[in-house]
Design an enzyme around this catalytic site. Structure first.
Site, short mmCIF file in Angstrom:
data_model
loop_
_atom_site.label_atom_id
_atom_site.label_comp_id
_atom_site.label_asym_id
_atom_site.label_seq_id
_atom_site.Cartn_x
_atom_site.Cartn_y
_atom_site.Cartn_z
N ARG A 123 0.76 -1.19 0.06
CA ARG A 123 0.05 0.06 -0.11
C ARG A 123 0.74 1.35 -0.02
NH1 ARG A 123 -2.98 -3.45 3.35
NH2 ARG A 123 -4.72 -4.36 2.44
N LYS A 145 3.30 11.12 -12.03
CA LYS A 145 2.42 9.94 -12.46
C LYS A 145 2.85 8.88 -12.79
CE LYS A 145 -0.42 13.01 -15.87
NZ LYS A 145 -0.79 13.31 -16.92
N GLU A 187 9.68 17.45 -26.07
CA GLU A 187 9.19 18.03 -24.71
C GLU A 187 9.77 19.15 -24.17
OE1 GLU A 187 6.46 16.35 -23.59
OE2 GLU A 187 6.80 14.19 -24.42
N LYS A 229 7.91 22.33 -14.87
CA LYS A 229 6.83 21.33 -14.75
C LYS A 229 6.65 21.43 -13.16
CE LYS A 229 5.49 16.83 -15.39
NZ LYS A 229 5.71 15.48 -15.92
N GLU A 239 -4.19 16.99 -12.39
CA GLU A 239 -4.60 17.34 -13.73
C GLU A 239 -6.02 17.79 -14.07
OE1 GLU A 239 -2.35 15.32 -16.93
OE2 GLU A 239 -4.01 15.25 -18.14
N ARG A 243 -2.52 21.61 -15.49
CA ARG A 243 -1.61 20.58 -15.76
C ARG A 243 -1.88 20.13 -17.15
NH1 ARG A 243 1.06 15.82 -11.96
NH2 ARG A 243 2.25 14.71 -13.66
N ASN A 247 -0.03 18.75 -22.06
CA ASN A 247 -0.59 17.88 -23.27
C ASN A 247 -0.35 18.57 -24.35
OD1 ASN A 247 -0.96 15.80 -21.30
ND2 ASN A 247 -2.81 16.56 -20.92
N HIS A 250 0.31 16.64 -27.68
CA HIS A 250 -0.09 15.08 -27.32
C HIS A 250 -1.46 14.82 -27.81
CE1 HIS A 250 3.16 15.86 -24.91
NE2 HIS A 250 3.52 14.49 -24.68
N HIS A 254 -0.39 11.65 -29.66
CA HIS A 254 -0.64 10.38 -29.09
C HIS A 254 -1.13 9.45 -30.26
CE1 HIS A 254 -0.37 10.94 -24.68
NE2 HIS A 254 0.69 10.22 -25.12
N HIS A 266 7.92 8.28 -28.85
CA HIS A 266 6.95 9.22 -28.57
C HIS A 266 7.20 10.70 -28.79
CE1 HIS A 266 4.19 10.76 -25.55
NE2 HIS A 266 5.12 11.64 -24.83
#
Ligand code: NAD
Length: 361
Positions: A123, A145, A187, A229, A239, A243, A247, A250, A254, A266
């Site tokens: 946990r 993330k 990026e 960031k 997000e 945030r 993207n 993206h 993506h 990517h």
């Protein structure tokens, strides 16, 4: 301990980011002082372990830290529930308990996988990020993330879980293949376009130094990316709003990545996605054509792609855009620049605009 230290400000869960060329040798001494865990397990992909595992283990052991290492095969194919389960079992067999910590040592695949393992094993146990690709150093190691892919999609299982400390050694970038380096550069450019015009100009000015991995320029570049960031994450960790600007590039990026069956790196797909988003901003009357062209020129000058590969099925790209996991209640959102350094988030684009951008040769 470092020329550049930043903090991700999240109250009790705040953590430092250390950035330095050659920091690796001093990580042990710093980590030993932090009292994060009584013992550590370094988890790395086999390739990074081969390149740098001995150096990292030596600095940790010399500092008196009890540490072991686990590895897994490199590449996105390892970021799944099976490898996650295998590593969980190994940790249990090694007697890893709640007083232990994990060290994610590698690129974004390692960081996401090990971060998720740390979030869920018993946990939640503490973890440390030592990112070794440019993409991981400027993006995935900061912000919490974590997750794995499932057959239905990338990153569909995961958790927000912050590391205790991030150590960035820019010296390891010298062994990174140029394609991977450029993936990270995409990026980097993203940060300038979404939030910082001065930084964008810095990138234009220092293009050659960046590609030559000039240590001073690279450290300054990574520091600025991590600072942006960290600011964005501190304001909107999960997000809900701000945030989402991360993207930029993206939504279409993506989709192009998926339509290439993930043969495109990517960051290269993000580069294509950023140029597409800039064209959408122009066709929406939000951004001047000249400014959009300036960014496309920089992306191209770094050696990144700016166009959707010829022959790629446009309908397939469109279907991936529609199922974008960042869409809300069926509405697809785009991050569009109004000028270099500022973006808006919008879902008010017409099908014709999207078609025009996808068809452009
Ligand atoms: P990666 O971890 O697969 O690394 C790319 C390749 O570079 C691997 O083969 C690796 O072995 C090798 N490598 C790593 N460091 C090296 C070094 N110093 N020298 C030589 N080779 C080295 O991929 P990546 O591009 O770092 O990360 C991609 C992953 O990051 C994706 O799974 C993506 O979903 C994830 N990601 C996560 C976030 C986040 O916020 N968590 C953000 C962006 C991307």
């Amino acid at each position: 301990m470092s020329e550049y230290t930043l903090t991700v400000g999240l109250g009790e869960r705040s953590y430092p980011i250390f950035i330095k060329d050659g920091i690796m040798e001093t990580i042990g001494a710093d980590l030993a002082k932090r009292n994060i865990a009584s013992r550590y397990v370094v988890i790395s992909d086999e390739y990074v372990a081969k390149l740098y595992g001995t150096t990292l283990m030596a600095t940790l052991e010399q500092a008196g830290i009890t540490v072991e290492m686990l590895t897994f095969p490199r590449g996105e194919a390892s970021k799944n529930l099976q490898v996650f389960a295998e590593l969980s079992s190994k940790l249990a067999q090694m007697g890893v308990d709640r007083s232990s910590g994990l060290i994610a040592f590698g690129g974004g695949v390692t960081g996401d996988l090990v971060g998720f393992l740390a979030a869920t094993y018993m946990r939640g146990i503490p973890f440390v990020q030592i990112p070794t690709t440019l993409l991981a150093q400027v993006d995935s190691s900061v912000g919490g993330k974590t997750g794995v892919d499932i057959p239905e999609g990338k990153n569909l299982v995961g958790a927000f879980y912050q590391p205790k400390v991030v150590y960035i050694d820019t010296a390891v970038l010298t062994t990174l293949p140029v394609e991977e380096l450029l993936g990270g550069v995409a990026e980097v450019i993203k940060y300038g376009v979404i939030r910082d015009y001065q930084f964008y100009c810095f990138l234009e000015k220092n293009l050659d130094a960046i590609l030559a991995l000039n240590p001073v320029v690279i450290q300054e570049m990574i520091r600025t990316c991590c600072k942006i960031k960290a600011e964005v994450v501190a304001e909107d960790e999960r997000e809900a709003d701000l945030r989402r600007i991360l993207n930029f590039g993206h939504t279409i990026g993506h989709a192009v990545e998926a339509a290439s069956d993930f043969s495109l790196i990517h960051g290269h797909a993000v580069a294509i996605g950023m140029v597409a988003a800039l064209r959408l901003a122009v066709s929406s009357g939000l951004c001047k054509r000249k400014e959009a062209g300036r960014v496309a020129t920089l992306i191209h000058s770094f050696g990144l792609p700016t166009e959707i590969p010829e022959g790629m099925d446009r309908e397939r790209i469109k279907s991936y855009i529609k199922t974008d996991k960042k869409s809300i209640a069926g509405s697809v959102f785009y991050i569009l620049p109004t000028t270099i350094g500022e973006v808006i988030i919008t879902n008010e684009l017409t099908e014709e605009q999207i078609d025009a951008v996808l068809q452009k040769k």
